[in-house]
Design a protein around this motif. Sequence first.
Motif, PDB file in Angstrom:
ATOM      1  N   LEU A  71       0.810  -1.209   0.000  1.00  0.00           N
ATOM      2  CA  LEU A  71       0.000   0.000   0.000  1.00  0.00           C
ATOM      3  C   LEU A  71       0.848   1.267   0.000  1.00  0.00           C
ATOM      4  O   LEU A  71       0.345   2.341  -0.316  1.00  0.00           O
ATOM      5  N   GLY A  72       2.121   1.137   0.377  1.00  0.00           N
ATOM      6  CA  GLY A  72       2.991   2.298   0.418  1.00  0.00           C
ATOM      7  C   GLY A  72       4.308   2.046  -0.272  1.00  0.00           C
ATOM      8  O   GLY A  72       4.762   0.907  -0.374  1.00  0.00           O
ATOM      9  N   SER A  73       4.913   3.127  -0.762  1.00  0.00           N
ATOM     10  CA  SER A  73       6.214   3.019  -1.422  1.00  0.00           C
ATOM     11  C   SER A  73       7.301   3.371  -0.419  1.00  0.00           C
ATOM     12  O   SER A  73       7.895   4.448  -0.444  1.00  0.00           O
ATOM     13  N   GLN A  99       9.938  -3.756 -12.363  1.00  0.00           N
ATOM     14  CA  GLN A  99       9.148  -3.547 -11.158  1.00  0.00           C
ATOM     15  C   GLN A  99       8.123  -2.455 -11.415  1.00  0.00           C
ATOM     16  O   GLN A  99       8.463  -1.314 -11.730  1.00  0.00           O
ATOM     17  N   ALA A 100       6.850  -2.789 -11.290  1.00  0.00           N
ATOM     18  CA  ALA A 100       5.760  -1.830 -11.473  1.00  0.00           C
ATOM     19  C   ALA A 100       5.530  -1.048 -10.181  1.00  0.00           C
ATOM     20  O   ALA A 100       6.156  -1.302  -9.149  1.00  0.00           O
ATOM     21  N   ASP A 101       4.618  -0.098 -10.240  1.00  0.00           N
ATOM     22  CA  ASP A 101       4.285   0.706  -9.068  1.00  0.00           C
ATOM     23  C   ASP A 101       3.573  -0.128  -8.013  1.00  0.00           C
ATOM     24  O   ASP A 101       2.921  -1.136  -8.323  1.00  0.00           O
ATOM     25  N   VAL A 102       3.681   0.307  -6.769  1.00  0.00           N
ATOM     26  CA  VAL A 102       2.913  -0.297  -5.687  1.00  0.00           C
ATOM     27  C   VAL A 102       1.430  -0.005  -5.887  1.00  0.00           C
ATOM     28  O   VAL A 102       1.042   0.840  -6.705  1.00  0.00           O
ATOM     29  N   LEU A 103       0.598  -0.693  -5.144  1.00  0.00           N
ATOM     30  CA  LEU A 103      -0.847  -0.448  -5.232  1.00  0.00           C
ATOM     31  C   LEU A 103      -1.183   0.964  -4.786  1.00  0.00           C
ATOM     32  O   LEU A 103      -2.049   1.630  -5.354  1.00  0.00           O
ATOM     33  N   LEU A 233      -3.853  -5.329 -11.851  1.00  0.00           N
ATOM     34  CA  LEU A 233      -3.753  -5.501 -13.303  1.00  0.00           C
ATOM     35  C   LEU A 233      -3.404  -4.183 -13.993  1.00  0.00           C
ATOM     36  O   LEU A 233      -2.687  -4.185 -15.006  1.00  0.00           O
ATOM     37  N   ASP A 234      -3.867  -3.066 -13.460  1.00  0.00           N
ATOM     38  CA  ASP A 234      -3.442  -1.775 -14.000  1.00  0.00           C
ATOM     39  C   ASP A 234      -1.941  -1.570 -13.801  1.00  0.00           C
ATOM     40  O   ASP A 234      -1.241  -1.060 -14.694  1.00  0.00           O
ATOM     41  N   ARG A 235      -1.446  -1.968 -12.633  1.00  0.00           N
ATOM     42  CA  ARG A 235      -0.007  -1.840 -12.394  1.00  0.00           C
ATOM     43  C   ARG A 235       0.773  -2.747 -13.359  1.00  0.00           C
ATOM     44  O   ARG A 235       1.850  -2.393 -13.835  1.00  0.00           O
ATOM     45  N   TYR A 236       0.229  -3.916 -13.642  1.00  0.00           N
ATOM     46  CA  TYR A 236       0.853  -4.834 -14.595  1.00  0.00           C
ATOM     47  C   TYR A 236       0.927  -4.185 -15.983  1.00  0.00           C
ATOM     48  O   TYR A 236       1.969  -4.218 -16.648  1.00  0.00           O
ATOM     49  N   ARG A 237      -0.168  -3.563 -16.415  1.00  0.00           N
ATOM     50  CA  ARG A 237      -0.164  -2.915 -17.721  1.00  0.00           C
ATOM     51  C   ARG A 237       0.856  -1.781 -17.768  1.00  0.00           C
ATOM     52  O   ARG A 237       1.538  -1.578 -18.776  1.00  0.00           O
ATOM     53  N   GLY A 238       0.975  -1.049 -16.656  1.00  0.00           N
ATOM     54  CA  GLY A 238       1.999  -0.011 -16.597  1.00  0.00           C
ATOM     55  C   GLY A 238       3.391  -0.593 -16.680  1.00  0.00           C
ATOM     56  O   GLY A 238       4.289  -0.017 -17.313  1.00  0.00           O
ATOM     57  N   GLY A 239       3.601  -1.751 -16.053  1.00  0.00           N
ATOM     58  CA  GLY A 239       4.892  -2.422 -16.130  1.00  0.00           C
ATOM     59  C   GLY A 239       5.211  -2.885 -17.543  1.00  0.00           C
ATOM     60  O   GLY A 239       6.357  -2.816 -17.991  1.00  0.00           O
ATOM     61  N   LEU A 240       4.193  -3.359 -18.258  1.00  0.00           N
ATOM     62  CA  LEU A 240       4.391  -3.766 -19.655  1.00  0.00           C
ATOM     63  C   LEU A 240       4.841  -2.583 -20.503  1.00  0.00           C
ATOM     64  O   LEU A 240       5.696  -2.731 -21.397  1.00  0.00           O
ATOM     65  N   GLU A 241       4.277  -1.404 -20.237  1.00  0.00           N
ATOM     66  CA  GLU A 241       4.687  -0.208 -20.970  1.00  0.00           C
ATOM     67  C   GLU A 241       6.140   0.135 -20.678  1.00  0.00           C
ATOM     68  O   GLU A 241       6.907   0.490 -21.581  1.00  0.00           O
TER      69      GLU A 241
END
Length: 252
Positions: A71-73, A99-103, A233-241
């Motif tokens: 929940l936190g970075s 590594q994608a963003d945290v939730l 899944l949004d964080r996953y898509r950001g990681g793919l980008e």
Amino acid sequence: MSTPLVLVAHGSRDPRSARAMAAAAAAVRGARPDLDVRLCFLDLSAPSVDQVVDAVAAEGHSSAVVVPLLLGSAFHARVDLPALLAAGRARNPGLDLVQADVLGDDERLVAAVRDRVRATGVTLDDAEIGVVLAAVGSSCAAANARTANIAPRLLAGTAWSGAETCFATTAPSLPQTVFRLRAGGARRIVVAPWFLAPGLLTDRLKLQATEHAPDALFADAIGAHPLLAEVALDRYRGGLELLSDTRIELSA
């Protein structure tokens, strides 16, 4: 072969935590049955990050997106996990790990907590309700201030009397927060954990609620809420980008 999604949870000695994270991973798989979703833990629970990263490489994948279920970075996201992934790349030079963003404090997670409050039996139009958003707490005052700003967002679309944040490891404590809510007009209290999973700290908070607000209701942790799966899944898509951008830079 699709790029695997590696979900990384904190880990705990409390088996309820691992079960909750396994259920959250199952919710992600349910939302994207076409996707290779794997769960691992930073500490205290199995499988470890090293084990899952090495398995991904051994199965012939050339890349993976790592989504921290945090929940936190803070230290785990900024230091622990990057170090583990760097070691994973060194062991598996053909594997590209992003590594994608945290939730984080995504609005959907705030809505998930609101749903957990409603699941205790209260209604959105009950003006007697005061909500305690119960979080871990940090030694960093700025981090605590950011968490404290989440509580008022719980009130969106409700007639609840108020919402205040307490921390399990620092001030303000749960009793202090309950006192403020009651002073502000709340007649009934709901404690809502800003936690992904139950564990020793949520047990401590529940005990405090029993002692200092025996009529309070205690909501469930966020757990395998469908909105958590959406955010992951949004964080996953950001990681793919990020993965795609990195490959373009390397080929340029």
